[in-house]
Motif scaffolding. Structure first.
Motif, PDB file in Angstrom:
ATOM      1  N   SER A 306       0.965  -1.254   0.145  1.00 25.82           N
ATOM      2  CA  SER A 306       0.119   0.108   0.083  1.00 25.82           C
ATOM      3  C   SER A 306       0.814   1.396   0.018  1.00 25.82           C
ATOM      4  O   SER A 306       2.097   1.298   0.550  1.00 25.82           O
ATOM      5  N   LEU A 307       0.580   2.393  -0.417  1.00 26.92           N
ATOM      6  CA  LEU A 307       1.089   3.496  -0.490  1.00 26.92           C
ATOM      7  C   LEU A 307       1.261   4.140   0.885  1.00 26.92           C
ATOM      8  O   LEU A 307       2.386   4.665   1.212  1.00 26.92           O
ATOM      9  N   THR A 308       0.638   3.652   1.997  1.00 22.96           N
ATOM     10  CA  THR A 308       0.870   4.072   3.246  1.00 22.96           C
ATOM     11  C   THR A 308       2.084   3.489   3.744  1.00 22.96           C
ATOM     12  O   THR A 308       2.771   4.201   4.559  1.00 22.96           O
ATOM     13  N   GLU A 309       2.226   2.297   3.489  1.00 21.07           N
ATOM     14  CA  GLU A 309       3.586   1.737   3.533  1.00 21.07           C
ATOM     15  C   GLU A 309       4.843   2.299   2.800  1.00 21.07           C
ATOM     16  O   GLU A 309       5.874   2.295   3.536  1.00 21.07           O
ATOM     17  N   LEU A 310       4.265   2.429   1.643  1.00 21.34           N
ATOM     18  CA  LEU A 310       5.530   2.794   0.592  1.00 21.34           C
ATOM     19  C   LEU A 310       6.387   3.994   1.132  1.00 21.34           C
ATOM     20  O   LEU A 310       7.364   4.366   1.092  1.00 21.34           O
ATOM     21  N   VAL A 311       5.410   4.992   1.581  1.00 22.42           N
ATOM     22  CA  VAL A 311       6.038   6.390   2.045  1.00 22.42           C
ATOM     23  C   VAL A 311       6.479   6.447   3.353  1.00 22.42           C
ATOM     24  O   VAL A 311       7.011   7.476   3.672  1.00 22.42           O
ATOM     25  N   GLN A 312       6.524   5.215   4.106  1.00 19.16           N
ATOM     26  CA  GLN A 312       7.382   5.062   5.177  1.00 19.16           C
ATOM     27  C   GLN A 312       8.483   4.266   4.978  1.00 19.16           C
ATOM     28  O   GLN A 312       9.173   3.704   5.952  1.00 19.16           O
ATOM     29  N   ASP A 313       8.742   3.535   3.721  1.00 17.03           N
ATOM     30  CA  ASP A 313       9.712   2.702   3.364  1.00 17.03           C
ATOM     31  C   ASP A 313      11.103   3.432   3.469  1.00 17.03           C
ATOM     32  O   ASP A 313      11.249   4.844   3.223  1.00 17.03           O
ATOM     33  N   GLU A 314      12.081   2.911   3.820  1.00 18.46           N
ATOM     34  CA  GLU A 314      13.307   3.170   4.365  1.00 18.46           C
ATOM     35  C   GLU A 314      14.036   4.274   3.189  1.00 18.46           C
ATOM     36  O   GLU A 314      14.722   5.126   3.242  1.00 18.46           O
ATOM     37  N   GLU A 315      14.101   3.447   1.931  1.00 15.70           N
ATOM     38  CA  GLU A 315      14.524   3.944   0.801  1.00 15.70           C
ATOM     39  C   GLU A 315      13.935   5.317   0.425  1.00 15.70           C
ATOM     40  O   GLU A 315      14.443   6.182   0.027  1.00 15.70           O
ATOM     41  N   PHE A 316      12.414   5.276   0.182  1.00 11.58           N
ATOM     42  CA  PHE A 316      11.698   6.383   0.145  1.00 11.58           C
ATOM     43  C   PHE A 316      12.061   7.650   1.030  1.00 11.58           C
ATOM     44  O   PHE A 316      12.311   8.708   0.568  1.00 11.58           O
ATOM     45  N   LEU A 317      12.257   7.427   2.407  1.00 13.71           N
ATOM     46  CA  LEU A 317      12.604   8.296   3.323  1.00 13.71           C
ATOM     47  C   LEU A 317      13.992   8.812   3.097  1.00 13.71           C
ATOM     48  O   LEU A 317      14.051  10.123   3.232  1.00 13.71           O
ATOM     49  N   ARG A 318      14.879   7.850   2.742  1.00 19.97           N
ATOM     50  CA  ARG A 318      16.032   8.511   2.430  1.00 19.97           C
ATOM     51  C   ARG A 318      16.283   9.291   1.317  1.00 19.97           C
ATOM     52  O   ARG A 318      16.962  10.326   1.455  1.00 19.97           O
ATOM     53  N   VAL A 319      15.716   8.974   0.260  1.00 22.09           N
ATOM     54  CA  VAL A 319      15.699   9.934  -0.977  1.00 22.09           C
ATOM     55  C   VAL A 319      14.977  11.137  -0.645  1.00 22.09           C
ATOM     56  O   VAL A 319      15.542  12.244  -0.937  1.00 22.09           O
ATOM     57  N   ARG A 320      13.918  10.829  -0.214  1.00 25.74           N
ATOM     58  CA  ARG A 320      13.099  12.333   0.293  1.00 25.74           C
ATOM     59  C   ARG A 320      14.143  13.291   0.978  1.00 25.74           C
ATOM     60  O   ARG A 320      13.891  14.570   0.726  1.00 25.74           O
ATOM     61  N   ASP A 321      14.660  12.798   2.092  1.00 22.60           N
ATOM     62  CA  ASP A 321      15.371  13.575   3.123  1.00 22.60           C
ATOM     63  C   ASP A 321      16.594  14.003   2.732  1.00 22.60           C
ATOM     64  O   ASP A 321      17.069  14.922   2.957  1.00 22.60           O
ATOM     65  N   GLU A 322      17.271  13.229   1.742  1.00 26.44           N
ATOM     66  CA  GLU A 322      18.862  13.289   1.858  1.00 26.44           C
ATOM     67  C   GLU A 322      19.060  13.754   0.254  1.00 26.44           C
ATOM     68  O   GLU A 322      20.055  14.392  -0.220  1.00 26.44           O
ATOM     69  N   GLU A 323      18.136  13.518  -0.593  1.00 27.55           N
ATOM     70  CA  GLU A 323      18.646  13.738  -2.113  1.00 27.55           C
ATOM     71  C   GLU A 323      17.696  14.943  -2.735  1.00 27.55           C
ATOM     72  O   GLU A 323      18.215  15.599  -3.574  1.00 27.55           O
ATOM     73  N   VAL A 324      16.302  14.714  -2.529  1.00 29.15           N
ATOM     74  CA  VAL A 324      15.524  15.761  -3.068  1.00 29.15           C
ATOM     75  C   VAL A 324      15.921  17.161  -2.946  1.00 29.15           C
ATOM     76  O   VAL A 324      16.072  17.608  -1.708  1.00 29.15           O
ATOM     77  N   GLY A 325      16.157  17.968  -3.760  1.00 32.66           N
ATOM     78  CA  GLY A 325      16.885  19.313  -3.597  1.00 32.66           C
ATOM     79  C   GLY A 325      18.175  19.396  -3.381  1.00 32.66           C
ATOM     80  O   GLY A 325      18.702  20.500  -3.500  1.00 32.66           O
ATOM     81  N   HIS A 326      18.750  18.507  -3.063  1.00 33.06           N
ATOM     82  CA  HIS A 326      20.323  18.400  -2.568  1.00 33.06           C
ATOM     83  C   HIS A 326      20.994  17.677  -3.808  1.00 33.06           C
ATOM     84  O   HIS A 326      22.517  18.140  -3.534  1.00 33.06           O
ATOM     85  N   ARG A 327      20.604  16.989  -4.482  1.00 38.45           N
ATOM     86  CA  ARG A 327      21.496  16.438  -5.779  1.00 38.45           C
ATOM     87  C   ARG A 327      22.272  17.775  -6.339  1.00 38.45           C
ATOM     88  O   ARG A 327      21.735  18.632  -6.599  1.00 38.45           O
ATOM     89  N   SER A 328      23.324  17.326  -7.029  1.00 42.41           N
ATOM     90  CA  SER A 328      23.942  18.475  -7.971  1.00 42.41           C
ATOM     91  C   SER A 328      23.215  18.913  -9.106  1.00 42.41           C
ATOM     92  O   SER A 328      23.027  20.048  -9.348  1.00 42.41           O
ATOM     93  N   GLU A 329      22.230  17.931  -9.625  1.00 33.99           N
ATOM     94  CA  GLU A 329      21.461  18.419 -10.637  1.00 33.99           C
ATOM     95  C   GLU A 329      20.123  18.725 -10.084  1.00 33.99           C
ATOM     96  O   GLU A 329      19.451  19.655 -11.067  1.00 33.99           O
ATOM     97  N   CYS A 330      20.033  18.937  -8.996  1.00 34.85           N
ATOM     98  CA  CYS A 330      19.007  19.756  -8.162  1.00 34.85           C
ATOM     99  C   CYS A 330      19.200  21.350  -8.261  1.00 34.85           C
ATOM    100  O   CYS A 330      18.375  22.279  -8.380  1.00 34.85           O
ATOM    101  N   ARG A 331      20.640  21.544  -8.213  1.00 33.93           N
ATOM    102  CA  ARG A 331      21.004  22.931  -7.988  1.00 33.93           C
ATOM    103  C   ARG A 331      20.652  23.735  -9.252  1.00 33.93           C
ATOM    104  O   ARG A 331      20.875  23.304 -10.454  1.00 33.93           O
ATOM    105  N   GLY A 332      19.783  24.868  -8.983  1.00 35.32           N
ATOM    106  CA  GLY A 332      19.281  25.696 -10.177  1.00 35.32           C
ATOM    107  C   GLY A 332      17.997  25.149 -11.028  1.00 35.32           C
ATOM    108  O   GLY A 332      17.736  25.539 -11.744  1.00 35.32           O
ATOM    109  N   CYS A 333      17.486  24.063 -10.668  1.00 38.31           N
ATOM    110  CA  CYS A 333      16.382  23.512 -11.137  1.00 38.31           C
ATOM    111  C   CYS A 333      15.221  24.564 -10.996  1.00 38.31           C
ATOM    112  O   CYS A 333      15.008  24.900 -10.074  1.00 38.31           O
ATOM    113  N   THR A 334      14.495  24.490 -12.175  1.00 38.44           N
ATOM    114  CA  THR A 334      13.275  25.426 -12.071  1.00 38.44           C
ATOM    115  C   THR A 334      11.922  24.715 -12.604  1.00 38.44           C
ATOM    116  O   THR A 334      11.015  25.279 -13.159  1.00 38.44           O
ATOM    117  N   VAL A 335      11.882  23.414 -12.442  1.00 38.59           N
ATOM    118  CA  VAL A 335      10.485  22.846 -12.601  1.00 38.59           C
ATOM    119  C   VAL A 335       9.428  22.982 -11.573  1.00 38.59           C
ATOM    120  O   VAL A 335       9.393  22.712 -10.426  1.00 38.59           O
TER     121      VAL A 335
END
Length: 692
Positions: A306-335
């Motif tokens: 279920s999506l309720t479980e998926l949004v608590q998945d360890e990998e989902f939380l890691r990407v959400r908190d550590e990668e989103v907005g912080h990757r090098s390609e995120c710098r200057g993104c205007t989407v």
């Protein structure tokens, strides 16, 4: 028992409010600025059956998602798109869909009535240029669909035109096309991510291969940040930005001021405040969660739970908190679909431009466009007034610091006498701080110029139109009012910021206040006696009191019956009105709202001093009293804990009611409000400073 545990009555609400549903990755265009058709990673996905699509929409709704944007690829290539869209609407979701229009004709009746926003992309009216941009010779189909949808009388159609160097010369023609079909057209700068998008990519240079290698979320040493986003060298730069701004007040043209301002001020070396998979869930064609976002997609979680479980998945939380907005390609993104939502969660200058933009859009689409071309608008004067307002926001107002927490709308500091913020002058109390944060977005903040304009386009002007439709108001008088709205809008913002914002003491509000006073007086004279004019009087009275217009001039607007903004009106008067005027203002308000003003007025009368009612924590409401228990000796840590508590522990259905009770508690302590408004009154020259 702490205030936090007292407030917890149901499970905390989710953080996810929106979903971008990439219902298919297949597309029937070959746009040069898009990599979906060129990159193998978007190929071969099995698409959802109707039953599975309904299931995932149910799960999105259970997570708290109330807005879904069906996109792609080209959404109508999904064989069951009609029933999927209809089911989303049946759940009570706000629904948006974006199409190139090429194969949309047979879906008009099945989709258009069930969506809140129907977007059709249109960048050119020239067949040769259309083929160059989109790679297919199908302009005639897109134009036919637009005309057919417009002919239905639907008011949810919006054209989206991405303006670059290649098509900027067509803006006048595209606007005429919008006029002819009575449909709004959104002129946008180009979203940028990874590399330049104004030329067709080499198919070997995929998004995956273009992605910069990162180390700890930062670009590798030696990687130069990209240039300023609004530089002349950029496809959205200089001359194009100026060209789009000239369309701000043109009928049927929609201009996004906050996207423009974001592009101007973007720091390409800083992390991007992106909400992909933070508040906007990104769902792929087979139901998988696309990580970190569609544009940088190189990871995902399959929909095997279920999506309720998926949004608590360890990998989902890691990407959400550590990668989103912080990757090098995120710098200057205007989407913008991912970044734009963040503007509603930060009470800063970008939010102010967002409010301005939304208000101009509401005035235009709801009132001005239907009267085009009869309205004679002073475009040059409006542009000069807007330019002055923009200068004030950019140069006179302070630059707000980032909030201490991503869940706070603004940075606040606790002083010995109250709470201070970077934008609002004077001080607020804990009750106002908590009330602001009980709202899901910054749109619920009390001391912001957008609060009255929302009443104008939601209540005041529709009520005037109703009077005109029923023959109780001359049609010419209604049209004159609509023609004045843009000037009233700009004048309100200037006058409000001069009254309530830091830096406002530098603003000359004489002319803007005069414009508003004339608008209130003139509109009041149009109203019939009786209940048909009651709501209009309430909205006008609220504005006059908030700006502190002389009570004698507001006498024709006096309201004896309770109205929704009465308590907030009384609060503003306690903050800004002169002592000598409190009784006169009280005579304009319903009895309950008037009493706090009279209590302060009585305390200034000769004779025994009246008690400072409520100044010692007598809030008359046990739950509110527990929330405000530490107000007298408040520290920043406690204030932050209480804000976090109301943000996470108060269920959505109780927030509006608790907000009203917090405001009522402030009015039971009128002398405390009075002291907190001292700086505002001194600035306005209606009070002498006193020791607190």
């Amino acid at each position: 028992m702490t205030a936090t545990t007292e407030l917890t009555t149901t499970a905390p609400p989710g953080r996810l409010q929106s979903a971008r549903f990439y219902i298919t990755f297949r597309c029937n265009s070959l746009c040069g600025y898009c990599n979906v058709w060129q990159d193998d990673k978007f190929k071969g996905y099995q698409e959802l059956t109707p039953d599975r699509a309904r299931q995932i929409l149910d799960e999105l709704h259970a997570l708290g998602v109330r807005y879904v944007d069906f996109t792609g690829g080209e959404p109508v290539l999904h064989p069951h798109i009609d029933e999927i869209v209809q089911y989303a609407k049946s759940l009570g979701m706000a629904v948006e869909i974006t199409s190139n229009g090429i194969r949309f004709a047979k879906h008009i009746d099945a989709i258009v009535p069930y969506v809140d926003t129907m977007n059709v992309s249109l960048d050119t009216l020239r067949p040769d240029r259309y083929r160059e941009i989109r790679g297919v010779p199908t302009l005639d189909r897109a134009l036919d669909v637009i005309r057919r949808i417009a002919a239905t009388g639907s008011d949810n159609l919006k054209l989206i035109c991405v303006v670059t160097r290649e098509n900027v010369d067509e803006v006048p023609d595209l606007l005429r096309f919008a006029h002819d079909n009575k449909v709004s057209i959104y002129f946008s700068g180009m979203f940028e991510y990874f590399d330049e998008q104004d030329t067709v990519r080499d198919v070997n240079r995929t998004a995956r291969k273009l992605k910069l290698i990162e180390q700890n979320g930062k670009p590798l040493a030696g990687q130069a940040p990209r240039a300023h986003r609004m530089d002349e060298s950029e496809p959205t730069g200089g001359a194009i930005a100026a060209e789009l701004l000239r369309l701000l007040y043109q009928p049927y043209a929609l201009i996004n001021l906050h996207f423009r301002k974001y592009m101007e001020t973007l720091d390409p070396t800083a992390p991007t405040d992106c909400y992909a998979n933070k508040r906007i869930l990104t769902v792929g064609p087979d139901g998988r969660l696309v990580l970190p976002c569609y544009h940088a997609f190189d990871n995902s979680l399959e929909w095997d739970r279920s999506l309720t479980e998926l949004v608590q998945d360890e990998e989902f939380l890691r990407v959400r908190d550590e990668e989103v907005g912080h990757r090098s390609e995120c710098r200057g993104c205007t989407v913008f679909p991912y970044i734009g939502l963040s503007f509603s969660y930060r009470f800063d200058k970008i939010f102010l431009y967002q409010a301005l933009s939304e208000e101009i859009s509401k005035i235009k689409t709801r009132f001005a466009n239907p009267l085009h071309p009869r309205l004679d608008l002073p475009f040059d004067e409006l542009h000069r007034s807007y330019a002055e307002l923009e200068r004030i926001i950019d140069e006179e107002l302070p630059a707000p610091r980032p909030p201490a927490s991503s869940d706070h709308f603004y940075r606040f500091d606790v002083t010995g006498s109250g709470i201070g913020t970077d934008l609002v002058a004077g001080e607020m109390g804990l009750a106002e701080l908590l009330s602001d944060h009980l709202s899901e977005y910054c749109w619920g903040i009390q001391r912001s110029p957008h609060t009255w304009m929302r009443l104008v386009y939601r209540d005041l002007v529709p009520a005037l139109r109703g009077l005109a439709d029923d023959g109780l108001l001359a049609a010419a008088a209604y049209e004159d009012t609509v023609a004045d709205l843009y000037e009233v809008h700009l004048s309100w913002w200037k006058a409000y910021m001069g009254r309530y914002f830091r830096g406002g003491e530098k603003i000359d509000t004489t002319a803007s206040t005069a414009v508003l006073a004339r608008f209130l007086e003139r509109t009041a004279t149009l109203l019939p006696d009786g209940p048909r004019g009651a709501r209009i009087r309430q909205v006008l009275l609220h504005a006059g009191c908030v700006l502190g217009l002389p009570p004698r001039s507001l006498a024709p607007l006096a309201v004896g019956e309770p109205f929704p903004e009465a308590a907030l009106t009384a609060k503003h008067l306690l903050l800004i009105a002169a002592d000598a005027d409190l009784s006169a203002y009280a005579a304009l308000l319903p009895a309950e709202a008037a009493e706090p003003l009279l209590a302060v007025a009585r305390s200034h009368e000769p004779g025994p001093a009246a008690p400072a009612t409520g100044d010692h924590g007598d809030h008359g409401d046990p739950e509110v009293a527990r929330l405000l228990l530490h107000e007298g000796d408040l520290d920043r840590t406690t204030a932050e804990r209480l804000v976090d508590s109301v943000r996470t522990s108060v269920p959505e259905q109780r927030r509006a009611e608790l907000t009203e009770r917090l405001l009522a508690s402030e009015l039971r302590a009128p002398h405390l409000l009075r002291r907190r408004g001292e700086a505002l009154r001194v600035r306005a020259g209606v009070s002498e400073p006193t020791a607190l």
